[in-house]
Design a protein around this motif. Structure first.
Motif, PDB file in Angstrom:
ATOM      1  N   PHE A   4       0.960  -1.298   0.097  1.00 20.24           N
ATOM      2  CA  PHE A   4      -0.122  -0.292  -0.253  1.00 20.24           C
ATOM      3  C   PHE A   4       1.030   0.820  -0.110  1.00 20.24           C
ATOM      4  O   PHE A   4       0.127   1.866  -0.607  1.00 20.24           O
ATOM      5  CB  PHE A   4      -0.808   0.242   1.305  1.00 20.24           C
ATOM      6  N   ARG A   5       2.164   1.572   0.673  1.00 23.80           N
ATOM      7  CA  ARG A   5       3.093   2.113   0.606  1.00 23.80           C
ATOM      8  C   ARG A   5       3.626   2.151  -0.790  1.00 23.80           C
ATOM      9  O   ARG A   5       3.332   3.426  -1.635  1.00 23.80           O
ATOM     10  CB  ARG A   5       4.074   2.210   1.578  1.00 23.80           C
ATOM     11  N   PHE A   6       3.642   1.287  -1.936  1.00 28.35           N
ATOM     12  CA  PHE A   6       4.505   1.651  -2.888  1.00 28.35           C
ATOM     13  C   PHE A   6       3.251   1.962  -3.713  1.00 28.35           C
ATOM     14  O   PHE A   6       3.396   2.921  -4.680  1.00 28.35           O
ATOM     15  CB  PHE A   6       4.608  -0.153  -3.008  1.00 28.35           C
ATOM     16  N   LEU A   7       2.090   1.537  -3.421  1.00 27.26           N
ATOM     17  CA  LEU A   7       0.862   2.546  -4.376  1.00 27.26           C
ATOM     18  C   LEU A   7       0.616   3.787  -4.432  1.00 27.26           C
ATOM     19  O   LEU A   7       0.579   4.410  -5.457  1.00 27.26           O
ATOM     20  CB  LEU A   7      -0.575   1.318  -3.729  1.00 27.26           C
ATOM     21  N   GLY A   8       0.659   4.318  -2.924  1.00 24.75           N
ATOM     22  CA  GLY A   8       1.077   5.746  -2.851  1.00 24.75           C
ATOM     23  C   GLY A   8       1.875   6.460  -3.356  1.00 24.75           C
ATOM     24  O   GLY A   8       2.045   7.709  -3.742  1.00 24.75           O
ATOM     25  N   ILE A   9       3.130   5.727  -3.808  1.00 23.55           N
ATOM     26  CA  ILE A   9       4.080   6.708  -4.057  1.00 23.55           C
ATOM     27  C   ILE A   9       3.971   6.062  -5.634  1.00 23.55           C
ATOM     28  O   ILE A   9       4.206   7.317  -6.669  1.00 23.55           O
ATOM     29  CB  ILE A   9       5.735   5.460  -3.637  1.00 23.55           C
ATOM     30  N   LEU A  10       3.037   5.156  -6.082  1.00 25.56           N
ATOM     31  CA  LEU A  10       3.321   5.626  -7.368  1.00 25.56           C
ATOM     32  C   LEU A  10       2.171   6.528  -8.039  1.00 25.56           C
ATOM     33  O   LEU A  10       2.047   7.735  -9.300  1.00 25.56           O
ATOM     34  CB  LEU A  10       2.891   3.716  -8.011  1.00 25.56           C
ATOM     35  N   MET A  11       1.432   6.641  -7.075  1.00 29.32           N
ATOM     36  CA  MET A  11       0.267   7.462  -7.050  1.00 29.32           C
ATOM     37  C   MET A  11       0.618   8.672  -7.023  1.00 29.32           C
ATOM     38  O   MET A  11       0.451  10.680  -8.435  1.00 29.32           O
ATOM     39  CB  MET A  11      -1.064   7.138  -6.070  1.00 29.32           C
ATOM     40  N   ALA A  12       1.479   9.285  -6.470  1.00 31.38           N
ATOM     41  CA  ALA A  12       2.187  10.813  -6.151  1.00 31.38           C
ATOM     42  C   ALA A  12       3.326  10.617  -7.270  1.00 31.38           C
ATOM     43  O   ALA A  12       3.292  11.989  -8.346  1.00 31.38           O
ATOM     44  CB  ALA A  12       3.392  10.683  -4.983  1.00 31.38           C
ATOM     45  N   VAL A  13       3.797  10.474  -7.698  1.00 31.89           N
ATOM     46  CA  VAL A  13       4.433   9.672  -9.472  1.00 31.89           C
ATOM     47  C   VAL A  13       3.355  10.598 -10.506  1.00 31.89           C
ATOM     48  O   VAL A  13       3.714  10.518 -10.906  1.00 31.89           O
ATOM     49  CB  VAL A  13       5.110   8.504  -9.803  1.00 31.89           C
ATOM     50  N   ALA A  14       2.781   9.347 -10.589  1.00 32.54           N
ATOM     51  CA  ALA A  14       1.228   9.755 -11.755  1.00 32.54           C
ATOM     52  C   ALA A  14       0.900  11.124 -11.063  1.00 32.54           C
ATOM     53  O   ALA A  14       0.359  11.645 -12.562  1.00 32.54           O
ATOM     54  CB  ALA A  14       0.359   9.102 -11.389  1.00 32.54           C
TER      55      ALA A  14
END
Length: 280
Positions: A4-14
């Motif tokens: 879930f933390r990695f998902l947050g990183i992906l969302m912020a990168v987007a």
């Protein structure tokens, strides 16, 4: 919680790169990310059966259910409820030992609703933690859930009007008959097919909500080439493999164009290119 933390990183990168992700999350998750309060309407939107069950237990007026027949009519005997994954869980500590009665049903409904609305809090916190490594998460509270979803996911619909803003013409004009056929064919595509076309020319499945955020445009080029050593279409397909680009084969009518390799390649091709060339 690492995923879930990695998902947050992906969302912020987007958000940072303005390259949307094709994510499908419950509406209330976006609200939680923006620190917006949740209500029963949010549960109703994603789990109508549970919401109606809780409302049925709470509002017993004119139902004929009284304290005497409550346990006969209501198939629950303790402070337990079904979680999002279908497990039967206590809605309060040691809830399995607390009897559900006619008199405490209001408390049960409140606790069950609160449990369902906040059972994913730790996962949402992990997503926010991942986002905080790239963007200032406190500023998310200034957005609505819909605005945040658009920043991360872009637009689900790929419209021809938006695609027109992303194209450059080379050695050909927008008024050319072939170009008019080209856009007419795209209008006849379903949205799913236009998404595949977008992937074909740009490598992305979603468009940002603001066209100004798109830095790369695809290009339509007029090429005066009739045939090759392997015949017209075989030649084009071999050139495609050689130069890692795709050709749009012009035909003599709009109906021919609709069934030409444009649509087939946009749907079937696994090579995503930034240039579409027109062959005349």
């Amino acid at each position: 919680m690492v995923q879930f933390r990695f998902l947050g990183i992906l969302m912020a990168v987007a958000i940072r790169t303005k390259k949307p992700l094709d994510l499908h999350m419950a509406p209330w998750v976006w609200k939680q990310l923006c620190c917006m309060p949740l209500s029963g309407a949010d549960l109703e939107e994603v789990d109508l059966l549970t919401y109606r069950t809780l409302q049925g237990i709470l509002h017993l007026e004119n139902s004929g259910i009284t304290a005497d027949n409550f346990h006969v009519m209501i198939p629950l005997d303790s402070f337990m409820a079904h979680s999002a994954d279908g497990r039967l869980v206590p809605v309060v500590p040691r809830g399995q030992n607390i009897s559900l009665t006619f008199s405490n049903r209001t408390e049960y409904v409140e606790r069950a609703l609160d449990y369902r609305l906040h059972e994913m809090d730790s996962q949402v916190d992990a997503v926010r933690e991942g986002m905080s490594t790239i963007i200032p998460v406190p500023l998310l509270s200034l957005l609505t859930a819909q605005q945040l979803e658009q920043l991360v996911c872009g637009l689900p619909e790929v419209s021809v009007e938006m695609l027109r803003k992303l194209v450059r013409y080379r050695d050909i004009t927008e008024s050319h008959q072939l170009i008019r056929w080209f856009w007419q064919s795209l209008k006849e595509f379903t949205n799913e097919e236009r998404v595949l076309f977008l992937r074909f020319v740009s490598g992305r499945s979603r468009l940002p909500s603001n066209p100004a955020d798109i830095s790369q445009k695809f290009q339509i080029i007029k090429v005066d080439r009739v045939s090759g050593y392997f015949g017209q279409f075989s030649y084009l397909e071999n050139i495609s493999r050689l130069f890692r680009s795709e050709f749009l084969a012009a035909k003599s009518s709009n109906s021919d164009l609709s069934s030409s390799p444009v649509k087939r390649n946009a749907i079937e091709s696994s090579l995503f290119r930034k240039t579409v060339e027109t062959h005349t």
